[in-house]
Design an enzyme around this catalytic site. Structure first.
Site, PDB file in Angstrom:
ATOM      1  N   ASP A 189       0.971  -2.437  18.351  1.00  0.00           N
ATOM      2  CA  ASP A 189       0.467  -0.997  18.566  1.00  0.00           C
ATOM      3  C   ASP A 189       1.021  -0.274  19.781  1.00  0.00           C
ATOM      4  O   ASP A 189       0.694  -0.640  20.858  1.00  0.00           O
ATOM      5  CB  ASP A 189      -1.109  -0.978  18.473  1.00  0.00           C
ATOM      6  CG  ASP A 189      -1.536   0.357  18.320  1.00  0.00           C
ATOM      7  OD1 ASP A 189      -0.739   1.113  17.968  1.00  0.00           O
ATOM      8  OD2 ASP A 189      -2.782   0.612  18.458  1.00  0.00           O
ATOM      9  N   ASP A 227       3.613   3.892  14.370  1.00  0.00           N
ATOM     10  CA  ASP A 227       3.773   3.255  15.781  1.00  0.00           C
ATOM     11  C   ASP A 227       2.901   1.748  15.846  1.00  0.00           C
ATOM     12  O   ASP A 227       2.303   1.373  16.706  1.00  0.00           O
ATOM     13  CB  ASP A 227       2.873   3.999  16.818  1.00  0.00           C
ATOM     14  CG  ASP A 227       1.303   4.380  16.743  1.00  0.00           C
ATOM     15  OD1 ASP A 227       0.769   4.140  15.462  1.00  0.00           O
ATOM     16  OD2 ASP A 227       0.750   4.258  17.610  1.00  0.00           O
ATOM     17  N   GLU A 228       2.698   1.145  14.500  1.00  0.00           N
ATOM     18  CA  GLU A 228       1.942   0.048  14.536  1.00  0.00           C
ATOM     19  C   GLU A 228       2.608  -0.971  13.292  1.00  0.00           C
ATOM     20  O   GLU A 228       2.834  -0.429  12.319  1.00  0.00           O
ATOM     21  CB  GLU A 228       0.459   0.103  14.482  1.00  0.00           C
ATOM     22  CG  GLU A 228       0.102   0.837  13.302  1.00  0.00           C
ATOM     23  CD  GLU A 228      -1.576   0.949  13.235  1.00  0.00           C
ATOM     24  OE1 GLU A 228      -2.100  -0.166  13.335  1.00  0.00           O
ATOM     25  OE2 GLU A 228      -1.927   2.223  13.537  1.00  0.00           O
TER      26      GLU A 228
HETATM   27 MG   LIG Z   1      -1.060   3.396  18.639  1.00  0.00          MG
END
Ligand SMILES: [Mg+2]
Length: 412
Positions: free
Chosen positions: A9, A116-117
């Protein structure tokens, strides 16, 4: 065997990505710039009018009480010196793609969850690390690999990530949410009592505000309380979601990282030979093993290869490779082996071979149309459906009893 799953993350993704971009721009233009991550700053809204909604906030801004989705005017009230930059989704997409590409270098079993993960199944690289270093067990190897990845992301791309490690996806996700930024955390099933049960029930993955409120009204305040509740009672209040949350609270969740949304481009296997190989028959034997392993992997992920490549590393450490497109996509060990043998014969110059590798490239997934020439089509059609049936039966058996229990007659 237990899997090793990472949840990766990006820390304050939009803000970090904007900060890195600002720093790079300043560098190009030969001026100094402040790192947005180190001062109260936000991304989003209308920069000139100072209106709109906060899309991301730096950690110093968060410490002042500034939150994502808050009106920008409120944020400025909390901190008049706040720096505001506008969002740039083109930039975020590019950074995200670079990150996923880098992670794919560690394992191609990657499931992108948002910009973003992602989850990364690192069972293979981690167990290899543990095998080669006698003093390292699987859990230590996992931590080592996580730090390596985190470091590489930082060095190459300039931003930080949190990595959560576990044997299933939900626990890995929970772990990456522990202390931030730039941290590696583990949360294995035998650690949940100590690390997860004391947390407020609303922190559990998939426990939304409404569920958390309901659970709290039932006197269930922590994840531990939830784990020790009666699942039938939970179902009566929250339907099937109640049982799902109860399972998560007890650390039970899926461990299949689905690659369908992020398609691997290739799968490869290679092996350093116990002694340098100088004999064609020995090389063929090794290629056969490699192709069987490769076939197993393609079966596992429902891939077929449209291209096969052979890699040779010679004893003097020079290397060479040779590849060919296939008329029909395959994941059959025997077919890949036949191709690999031809490629090897064409490539090998007779020098001692130290390492051999086979790569399945241009991968396609199960339902994807596979291109065939018309002449091949007629010939293959009859054989194909028969083979497909055998394939499916074999896949089921392998799925249930393991990769090595069954091979086609022409595969050994
Ligand atoms: Mg994040």
């Amino acid at each position: 065997m237990n899997k090793t799953i990472f949840h990766i993350d990006v820390n304050s993704a939009f803000l970090s990505w904007s900060a890195v971009e600002e720093l790079n721009k300043a560098k190009r233009e030969g001026r100094t710039a402040v790192d947005l991550r180190t001062v109260p700053s936000i991304v989003g809204g209308d920069v000139k009018k100072r209106r709109g909604i906060v899309t991301a906030a730096s950690i110093p801004a968060k410490k002042l009480g500034i939150r994502t989705a808050q009106p920008v005017t409120d944020a400025f009230r909390l901190c008049p010196e706040l720096i505001i930059v506008k969002s740039d989704f083109g930039l975020y997409r590019a950074r995200s793609a670079e990150l996923m590409e880098l992670l794919c270098g560690y394992s191609q079993i990657l499931q992108k969850m948002s910009i973003d993960e992602c989850y990364l199944d690192v069972t293979d690289p981690v167990s290899k690390m543990a095998e080669t270093h006698r003093d390292t067990d699987v859990r230590m190897a996992a931590i080592k690999l996580a730090h390596e990845i985190k470091g590489q992301v930082h060095d190459q791309l300039g931003f930080t990530v949190n990595i959560g490690i576990s044997s299933n996806k939900v626990l890995a996700k929970m772990a990456s949410d522990f202390e931030k930024p730039d941290k590696v955390h583990t949360l294995y099933p035998d650690e949940i009592q100590e690390k997860m049960w004391p947390l407020p029930v609303g922190h559990l993955y998939m426990a939304g505000k409404a569920s958390a409120r309901k659970l709290e009204s039932l006197g269930i305040l922590t994840i531990g309380d939830l784990a020790q509740s009666d699942p039938v009672m939970l179902e009566s209040h929250l339907k099937s979601h109640g049982r799902t949350l109860w399972e998560y609270a007890r650390g039970r969740a899926g461990d299949v990282v689905r690659t369908d949304r992020w398609k691997a481009k290739s799968e490869s296997v290679e092996r350093t030979l116990p002694r340098d190989c100088i004999d064609l028959a020995d090389a063929f034997q090794e290629l056969s093993k490699l192709c069987r392993e490769l076939s197993g992997r393609l079966y596992n992920h429902s891939f077929r290869a449209c291209e096969i490549a052979v890699l040779i590393k010679y004893a003097d450490f020079t290397s060479a490779s040779h590849q060919r497109q296939l008329i029909t996509a395959t994941r059959e060990a025997a077919e890949m082996e036949a191709e690999a043998r031809t490629l090897f014969e064409e490539l090998w110059d007779g020098r001692p071979v130290r390492l051999l590798g086979v790569r399945a490239g241009k991968l396609v997934t199960e339902g994807e149309p596979v291109q065939m020439s018309l002449a091949d089509f007629a010939k293959e059609r009859a054989a194909y459906s028969k083979k497909q049936k055998a394939d499916n039966a074999m896949k089921q058996i392998r799925g249930r009893f393991g990769q090595d229990v069954i091979y086609r007659g022409d595969e050994t």
